[in-house]
Design a protein around this motif. Structure first.
Motif, PDB file in Angstrom:
ATOM      1  N   THR A   1      -5.688 -14.580 -10.394  1.00 13.30           N
ATOM      2  CA  THR A   1      -6.753 -15.185  -9.594  1.00 13.30           C
ATOM      3  C   THR A   1      -8.077 -14.427  -9.646  1.00 13.30           C
ATOM      4  N   LEU A   2      -8.021 -13.089  -9.661  1.00 13.28           N
ATOM      5  CA  LEU A   2      -9.232 -12.277  -9.591  1.00 13.28           C
ATOM      6  C   LEU A   2      -9.418 -11.358 -10.795  1.00 13.28           C
ATOM      7  N   GLY A   3      -8.563 -11.448 -11.779  1.00 12.41           N
ATOM      8  CA  GLY A   3      -8.697 -10.596 -12.952  1.00 12.41           C
ATOM      9  C   GLY A   3      -8.251  -9.171 -12.681  1.00 12.41           C
ATOM     10  N   LEU A   4      -8.909  -8.206 -13.325  1.00  7.99           N
ATOM     11  CA  LEU A   4      -8.486  -6.809 -13.235  1.00  7.99           C
ATOM     12  C   LEU A   4      -8.597  -6.264 -11.813  1.00  7.99           C
ATOM     13  N   SER A   5      -9.647  -6.611 -11.098  1.00  5.93           N
ATOM     14  CA  SER A   5      -9.760  -6.131  -9.724  1.00  5.93           C
ATOM     15  C   SER A   5      -8.672  -6.723  -8.838  1.00  5.93           C
ATOM     16  N   GLY A   6      -8.247  -7.925  -9.129  1.00  7.38           N
ATOM     17  CA  GLY A   6      -7.154  -8.528  -8.357  1.00  7.38           C
ATOM     18  C   GLY A   6      -5.845  -7.786  -8.549  1.00  7.38           C
ATOM     19  N   ALA A   7      -5.573  -7.334  -9.770  1.00  2.27           N
ATOM     20  CA  ALA A   7      -4.366  -6.539 -10.008  1.00  2.27           C
ATOM     21  C   ALA A   7      -4.412  -5.252  -9.201  1.00  2.27           C
ATOM     22  N   ALA A   8      -5.596  -4.624  -9.134  1.00  3.39           N
ATOM     23  CA  ALA A   8      -5.738  -3.392  -8.352  1.00  3.39           C
ATOM     24  C   ALA A   8      -5.510  -3.648  -6.867  1.00  3.39           C
ATOM     25  N   TRP A   9      -6.063  -4.741  -6.346  1.00  2.00           N
ATOM     26  CA  TRP A   9      -5.844  -5.065  -4.931  1.00  2.00           C
ATOM     27  C   TRP A   9      -4.375  -5.356  -4.644  1.00  2.00           C
ATOM     28  N   GLY A  10      -3.679  -5.977  -5.588  1.00  2.00           N
ATOM     29  CA  GLY A  10      -2.250  -6.220  -5.394  1.00  2.00           C
ATOM     30  C   GLY A  10      -1.466  -4.929  -5.286  1.00  2.00           C
ATOM     31  N   ALA A  11      -1.803  -3.933  -6.140  1.00  2.00           N
ATOM     32  CA  ALA A  11      -1.141  -2.625  -6.058  1.00  2.00           C
ATOM     33  C   ALA A  11      -1.447  -1.943  -4.741  1.00  2.00           C
ATOM     34  N   PHE A  12      -2.694  -2.018  -4.293  1.00  2.00           N
ATOM     35  CA  PHE A  12      -3.072  -1.397  -3.016  1.00  2.00           C
ATOM     36  C   PHE A  12      -2.295  -1.994  -1.852  1.00  2.00           C
ATOM     37  N   ALA A  13      -2.170  -3.304  -1.822  1.00  2.00           N
ATOM     38  CA  ALA A  13      -1.429  -3.944  -0.735  1.00  2.00           C
ATOM     39  C   ALA A  13       0.029  -3.495  -0.713  1.00  2.00           C
ATOM     40  N   ALA A  14       0.640  -3.392  -1.895  1.00  2.00           N
ATOM     41  CA  ALA A  14       2.052  -2.999  -1.965  1.00  2.00           C
ATOM     42  C   ALA A  14       2.273  -1.580  -1.462  1.00  2.00           C
ATOM     43  N   VAL A  15       1.451  -0.629  -1.925  1.00  2.00           N
ATOM     44  CA  VAL A  15       1.660   0.759  -1.492  1.00  2.00           C
ATOM     45  C   VAL A  15       1.331   0.930  -0.023  1.00  2.00           C
ATOM     46  N   SER A  16       0.432   0.123   0.521  1.00  2.00           N
ATOM     47  CA  SER A  16       0.099   0.214   1.943  1.00  2.00           C
ATOM     48  C   SER A  16       1.287  -0.188   2.810  1.00  2.00           C
ATOM     49  N   ILE A  17       1.965  -1.255   2.431  1.00  2.00           N
ATOM     50  CA  ILE A  17       3.135  -1.696   3.199  1.00  2.00           C
ATOM     51  C   ILE A  17       4.250  -0.664   3.102  1.00  2.00           C
ATOM     52  N   GLY A  18       4.485  -0.128   1.898  1.00  2.00           N
ATOM     53  CA  GLY A  18       5.516   0.893   1.741  1.00  2.00           C
ATOM     54  C   GLY A  18       5.221   2.136   2.546  1.00  2.00           C
ATOM     55  N   ALA A  19       3.963   2.571   2.578  1.00  2.00           N
ATOM     56  CA  ALA A  19       3.600   3.770   3.340  1.00  2.00           C
ATOM     57  C   ALA A  19       3.751   3.544   4.832  1.00  2.00           C
ATOM     58  N   ALA A  20       3.338   2.378   5.328  1.00  2.00           N
ATOM     59  CA  ALA A  20       3.455   2.087   6.756  1.00  2.00           C
ATOM     60  C   ALA A  20       4.914   2.126   7.196  1.00  2.00           C
ATOM     61  N   LEU A  21       5.799   1.550   6.399  1.00  2.00           N
ATOM     62  CA  LEU A  21       7.217   1.550   6.734  1.00  2.00           C
ATOM     63  C   LEU A  21       7.797   2.964   6.687  1.00  2.00           C
ATOM     64  N   SER A  22       7.392   3.756   5.699  1.00  2.00           N
ATOM     65  CA  SER A  22       7.892   5.123   5.576  1.00  2.00           C
ATOM     66  C   SER A  22       7.462   5.977   6.763  1.00  2.00           C
ATOM     67  N   PHE A  23       6.219   5.873   7.175  1.00  2.00           N
ATOM     68  CA  PHE A  23       5.749   6.641   8.333  1.00  2.00           C
ATOM     69  C   PHE A  23       6.488   6.223   9.603  1.00  2.00           C
ATOM     70  N   TYR A  24       6.726   4.932   9.748  1.00  2.00           N
ATOM     71  CA  TYR A  24       7.435   4.454  10.945  1.00  2.00           C
ATOM     72  C   TYR A  24       8.835   5.067  11.034  1.00  2.00           C
ATOM     73  N   ILE A  25       9.569   5.062   9.925  1.00  2.00           N
ATOM     74  CA  ILE A  25      10.934   5.607   9.930  1.00  2.00           C
ATOM     75  C   ILE A  25      10.906   7.126  10.086  1.00  2.00           C
ATOM     76  N   ALA A  26       9.963   7.796   9.407  1.00  2.00           N
ATOM     77  CA  ALA A  26       9.896   9.256   9.492  1.00  2.00           C
ATOM     78  C   ALA A  26       9.659   9.726  10.914  1.00  2.00           C
ATOM     79  N   VAL A  27       8.843   9.003  11.656  1.00  2.00           N
ATOM     80  CA  VAL A  27       8.519   9.400  13.024  1.00  2.00           C
ATOM     81  C   VAL A  27       9.583   8.925  14.009  1.00  2.00           C
ATOM     82  N   ARG A  28       9.964   7.658  13.925  1.00  2.00           N
ATOM     83  CA  ARG A  28      10.856   7.079  14.939  1.00  2.00           C
ATOM     84  C   ARG A  28      12.326   7.373  14.703  1.00  2.00           C
ATOM     85  N   ARG A  29      12.753   7.457  13.448  1.00  2.00           N
ATOM     86  CA  ARG A  29      14.177   7.667  13.170  1.00  2.00           C
ATOM     87  C   ARG A  29      14.504   9.111  12.814  1.00  2.00           C
ATOM     88  N   LEU A  30      13.606   9.808  12.121  1.00  2.00           N
ATOM     89  CA  LEU A  30      13.899  11.157  11.641  1.00  2.00           C
ATOM     90  C   LEU A  30      13.241  12.244  12.481  1.00  2.00           C
TER      91      LEU A  30
END
Length: 481
Positions: A383-412
């Motif tokens: 849809t957006l070319g090369l910049s769109g691929a970069a935004w897709g990667a950013f969205a994915a790592v953001s969700i993974g990081a948010a989940l990791s921080f939540y578990i690290a603080v609340r569960r560990l």
């Protein structure tokens, strides 16, 4: 102790990554987008191969070698022999298959040999640097981290300068050869100083199971984490071709490596301190140490990312070759944000998982992140070319990081250093405000002046916010470990 150890590791954390950053810029002036795309695909392939076939052993030794007795070390030596042998065989087979896929034909034997030596020596430099870190051989660690990237850049740049005066021009194969030579030299220097007792004895089954349970999930996680950072190049290659990879990789690699460079300045000495506390039965103090490590990481990473985003335009115009400029200007800010989030997760949120040996949890989050990345990058590219691929990667790592921080603080149970983060955030905001008020920059002198101004504002604001802690900091710097 953390500050002192960080200072001791600083040369290794500065020189090697700085040479890698410089290489990304300098090679755009010698390689066209197609050649640069091939070069960056080779780098990405090497990192994937290391993560697949050797990283699990590096992770295991970093975690368990410090507490091993003599008998257990001998059992580890036997397994290491077979790991090294299997790694060489599997690397060669994987590289052959990938070269055939990218080139659409069987590769030239000379090219295959060059890539194999490059990948093998780079992998073992990374692995043996972890061994040196465990043994607290800071000089050896520094050599393994710096001789390869710095020496390869010097050899390659000299080679390119000499070839430019004749009829031939340097290509990606010659660049990889330069790095292979430098990496080989670093191994020849470092290996005699390390405790390596390779012997083809029968592996201990119980130890092999421990390695599989602890190391293999981390290796798979590493490969999955590799996808947003490096695998995105293969997504671009599949959609738009190798030349597009070359155009995309300049901004993407600069943003990713700049954040990784900032992170590595303060992470080499951090986790081993928490391991020693945990080994002494002080789990709560170990988690507090991880929180302190994270605050120190943010103190370096946040201003680096903010400064790079704000100065991306003048930096790109000065440093990057003209064919790459437009794409770099659009990709670099997104890549910097993605690199920021990726390193916060790797060196902050993920540390409690390693301490608690919950590597399976890390693997589950990485699977989710990879699925999201593949969907986001594919949709964004379409849809957006090369910049769109970069935004897709950013969205994915953001969700993974948010989940990791939540578990690290609340569960560990990792505490969040909110007081430290507030001070760091205010100092970063002050720096960003100062840079935003500057007029348009032109020339290296103006750019370096802006960097100096931003650094001074950040340091002054941070020092002011920590004015009551200077005595304790001086004491920590003078303390021997």
């Amino acid at each position: 102790m953390l500050i002192r150890q960080t200072v001791l590791y600083l040369p290794a954390q500065l020189l090697g990554p700085l040479a890698q950053l410089a290489a990304i810029v300098l090679w755009t002036h010698w390689l066209d987008p197609l050649e640069f795309g091939l070069f960056t695909l080779a780098l990405a392939t090497q990192e994937a191969v290391y993560l697949l076939f050797l990283a699990f052993w590096s992770y295991f030794l970093l975690r368990f070698l410090p507490g091993a007795d003599r008998a257990e070390r001998e059992r580890m030596d036997a397994i290491e022999t077979w790991v090294f042998f299997a790694n060489a065989v599997l690397q060669s087979a994987t590289l052959l298959a990938l070269l055939a896929y990218v080139g659409h034909h069987w590769p030239d034997p000379g090219v295959l040999l060059t890539l194999f030596v490059f990948a093998l020596t780079r992998s073992y430099c990374t692995h043996l640097a972890e061994r040196a870190k465990v043994a607290q051989k800071i000089g050896v660690y520094t050599a393994l981290q710096t001789i390869g990237p710095l020496g390869g850049l010097i050899i390659g740049w000299t080679w390119a300068s000499l070839m430019a005066k004749g009829p031939a021009q340097i290509g990606p194969t010659q660049v990889l050869t330069a790095y292979a030579i430098a990496q080989t030299l670093s191994l020849l220097f470092a290996v005699p100083s390390l405790r390596l007792r390779l012997r083809p004895a029968r592996p201990d089954p119980a130890l092999a199971r421990r390695i599989a349970v602890y190391g293999l999930p981390l290796a798979i996680s590493g490969v999955l984490a590799w996808v947003p950072g490096n695998g995105i190049r293969f997504v671009v290659e599949h959609g738009l071709g190798i030349a597009a990879v070359g155009l995309f990789s300049v901004g993407w690699t600069l943003g990713q490596r700049a954040c990784a460079f900032a992170a590595m300045l303060v992470t080499a000495a951090a986790f081993p301190i928490a391991l020693r506390l945990e080994a002494n039965g002080e789990k709560h103090r170990a988690l507090e140490q991880l929180a302190l490590n994270g605050a120190l990481l943010c103190a370096v990473l946040w201003p680096t990312a903010a400064g790079l985003i704000l100065l991306a335009a003048p930096l790109s115009k000065l440093a990057v070759s003209a064919p790459y400029l437009a794409t770099t200007l659009s990709i670099l800010p997104i890549a910097t944000l993605a690199g920021l989030i990726k390193n916060l997760r790797s060196h902050f949120a993920n540390q409690p998982f390693l301490l608690a040996q919950k590597t399976g949890w890390t693997l589950a989050i990485d699977v989710l992140e990879t699925v999201l990345f593949l969907a986001g990058a594919a949709i964004g590219l379409r849809t957006l070319g090369l910049s769109g691929a970069a935004w897709g990667a950013f969205a994915a790592v953001s969700i993974g990081a948010a989940l990791s921080f939540y578990i690290a603080v609340r569960r560990l149970g990792m505490p969040m250093p909110y007081a430290h983060l507030l001070r760091i955030g205010l100092a970063t905001a002050a720096m960003a405000a100062a840079l935003s008020l500057l007029p348009p920059l032109s020339g290296w002198a103006a750019l370096l002046g802006a960097v100096a101004l931003g650094g001074a504002v950040y340091a002054a604001t941070l020092a002011l916010s920590y004015r009551g802690h200077w005595g304790r900091l001086r004491a920590s710097l003078s303390t021997t470990s």
